[in-house]
Design an enzyme around this catalytic site. Structure first.
Site, short mmCIF file in Angstrom:
data_model
loop_
_atom_site.label_atom_id
_atom_site.label_comp_id
_atom_site.label_asym_id
_atom_site.label_seq_id
_atom_site.Cartn_x
_atom_site.Cartn_y
_atom_site.Cartn_z
N GLN A 179 3.18 -0.66 4.22
CA GLN A 179 3.66 -2.03 4.45
C GLN A 179 5.04 -2.06 5.10
OE1 GLN A 179 3.28 -3.28 0.40
NE2 GLN A 179 4.29 -1.45 -0.33
N GLU A 217 1.67 2.73 -8.86
CA GLU A 217 2.20 2.06 -7.66
C GLU A 217 1.79 2.87 -6.44
OE1 GLU A 217 4.26 -0.67 -6.54
OE2 GLU A 217 3.88 0.36 -4.65
N ASP A 220 0.65 -6.40 -11.33
CA ASP A 220 1.86 -6.95 -10.71
C ASP A 220 1.82 -6.54 -9.24
OD1 ASP A 220 4.33 -8.03 -10.18
OD2 ASP A 220 5.41 -6.25 -10.85
N ASP A 256 -3.15 4.56 -5.31
CA ASP A 256 -3.77 3.24 -5.14
C ASP A 256 -4.33 2.81 -6.51
OD1 ASP A 256 -5.57 1.16 -4.69
OD2 ASP A 256 -6.16 1.93 -2.73
N GLY A 257 -3.90 1.65 -6.99
CA GLY A 257 -4.32 1.17 -8.31
C GLY A 257 -5.83 1.03 -8.42
N ASP A 312 0.78 -9.74 -2.45
CA ASP A 312 -0.24 -10.74 -2.12
C ASP A 312 -1.43 -10.09 -1.39
OD1 ASP A 312 0.89 -13.23 -3.15
OD2 ASP A 312 2.57 -12.64 -1.90
N ASP A 328 8.92 -2.60 -8.17
CA ASP A 328 10.33 -2.91 -8.46
C ASP A 328 10.71 -2.53 -9.89
OD1 ASP A 328 9.40 -5.17 -10.10
OD2 ASP A 328 8.98 -6.14 -8.18
N1 SAM Z 1 6.28 -9.81 -8.34
C1 SAM Z 1 5.78 -9.60 -7.05
C2 SAM Z 1 5.00 -10.74 -6.49
O1 SAM Z 1 4.28 -11.40 -7.24
O2 SAM Z 1 5.13 -10.99 -5.31
C3 SAM Z 1 5.06 -8.32 -6.97
C4 SAM Z 1 6.07 -7.25 -6.99
S1 SAM Z 1 5.66 -5.59 -6.87
C5 SAM Z 1 6.91 -5.15 -5.73
C6 SAM Z 1 4.15 -5.45 -5.97
C7 SAM Z 1 3.80 -4.00 -5.73
O3 SAM Z 1 2.40 -3.84 -5.64
C8 SAM Z 1 4.38 -3.43 -4.45
O4 SAM Z 1 5.36 -2.49 -4.76
C9 SAM Z 1 3.18 -2.80 -3.74
O5 SAM Z 1 3.48 -1.57 -3.09
C10 SAM Z 1 2.24 -2.64 -4.91
N2 SAM Z 1 0.83 -2.50 -4.49
C11 SAM Z 1 0.19 -3.18 -3.51
N3 SAM Z 1 -1.07 -2.74 -3.38
C12 SAM Z 1 -1.23 -1.74 -4.30
C13 SAM Z 1 -2.31 -0.89 -4.64
N4 SAM Z 1 -3.48 -0.95 -4.00
N5 SAM Z 1 -2.13 -0.01 -5.66
C14 SAM Z 1 -0.94 0.06 -6.31
N6 SAM Z 1 0.11 -0.70 -6.02
C15 SAM Z 1 -0.02 -1.60 -5.04
#
Ligand code: SAM
Length: 307
Positions: free
Chosen positions: A48, A125, A179, A156-157, A182, A103
């Site tokens: 990203q 994460e 968490d 990857d979650g 989008d 974060d």
């Molecule tokens: N509180 C925030 C919001 O609602 O906008 C979310 C914050 S947190 C930074 C979101 C995290 O999800 C990011 O660090 C992103 O890299 C992670 N993320 C996105 N897709 C993911 C996946 N497939 N597996 C694991 N983590 C993922």
């Protein structure tokens, strides 16, 4: 990185100031804006576009793919609600899994429960860069990234949960918090029934999940109805709650809270720490209950799910 020479689709010069605007197709016709003091970081990771800037009034701001993830001023509202609602509804949330959460704000909130039942915190994460940048620029959020009870997995979650498909009941989680960012980008798969099925499989039969809904009642009520319909195909007990969040478009964010156990009360906490005034900044037992109370038009729409 000087602001004058910095080029990014979200930053523009208006008069003698630079402004960030969250312009995204998901929020047509509107955008949230913040005055930028300086750019702290910009890169394109494997997953990203990552931007961190210092704002004039909201502290440091983390932006992924042009969308605000958190600001130092108001992050606690979201972090506390998405963490404490599921955890406070569970008598003994021993094993907790966080999907996303780079974060580390949710992890910070979970550490507060190590004395009342939480024993193991796992965060999965996808992007190591988000964690490293949060440690550097959002130190209050990331302060427990290396806590001995916190295990961070870089993966990857979705794939992590797929690997858990043959899990014995004893290895399953009491609470799972998604968490995520989008739906545009690496979190796309988190908003569909395939993912909810994986969550249910990794959860104990009386466990609780909390997921950010990415939209709110002002922005896209039909989308929320659809999201709740999808969640209800997998979980028999599904509720929607929301928090005030000035830096999320429209000033609110909703969360889906669900459990496979129909009898579980998700709207009322089973524990009460209201006398410990230093513990939470946003959450208390009344906020927990009130977060499920929606204005009439939205409550009607979500109840009937007709929109
Ligand atoms: N509180 C925030 C919001 O609602 O906008 C979310 C914050 S947190 C930074 C979101 C995290 O999800 C990011 O660090 C992103 O890299 C992670 N993320 C996105 N897709 C993911 C996946 N497939 N597996 C694991 N983590 C993922």
């Amino acid at each position: 990185m000087t602001l004058v020479s910095f080029a990014h689709p979200t930053i523009s010069k208006i008069g003698d100031k630079h402004w960030f605007h969250e312009i995204n197709d998901s929020f047509p016709g509107q955008s949230f804006g913040l005055e930028v003091v300086r750019i702290l970081h910009h890169s394109q990771s494997a997953f990203q576009d990552i931007l961190v800037f210092e704002s004039a009034t909201f502290g440091n701001v983390l932006v992924l793919n042009g969308i605000v993830q958190c600001t130092e001023k108001d992050e606690f509202a979201y972090q506390e609600l998405i963490t404490h609602v599921p955890v406070m509804c569970h008598e003994k949330p021993a094993k907790v899994l966080v999907i996303g959460g780079g974060d580390c704000g949710v992890v910070r909130e979970l550490v507060k429960h190590l004395e009342d039942g939480v024993e193991e915190i796992v965060m999965v994460e996808i992007d190591r860069a988000v964690i490293d940048l949060s440690i550097k620029y959002l130190p209050n959020m990331a302060k427990f990234h290396n806590h001995p009870k916190v295990k961070i997995v870089i993966e990857d979650g979705f794939k992590f949960l797929e690997r858990l498909s043959s899990l014995e009941d004893s290895g399953k989680y009491d609470v799972i918090i998604t968490d995520s960012s989008d739906p545009e980008g690496p979190a796309q798969e988190f908003f569909d029934t395939g993912y909810y099925g994986l969550l249910k499989n990794a959860l104990k039969p009386d466990g609780i999940v909390a997921m950010q809904s990415s939209e709110n009642i002002w922005l896209n009520l039909p989308y929320l109805c659809d999201l709740l319909n999808k969640t209800s195909q997998v979980f028999s007990n599904v509720e929607y709650c929301q928090c005030y969040m000035p830096s999320y478009t429209s000033g609110q964010l909703g969360l889906v809270i669900a459990s496979p156990a129909k009898s579980r009360d998700l709207k009322n906490p089973v524990k009460n720490f209201d006398d410990r005034k230093d513990l939470f900044k946003y959450y208390n037992s009344k906020v927990h209950e009130a977060s499920f109370v929606l204005p009439t038009w939205a409550a009607n729409a979500l109840e009937k799910r007709t929109t």
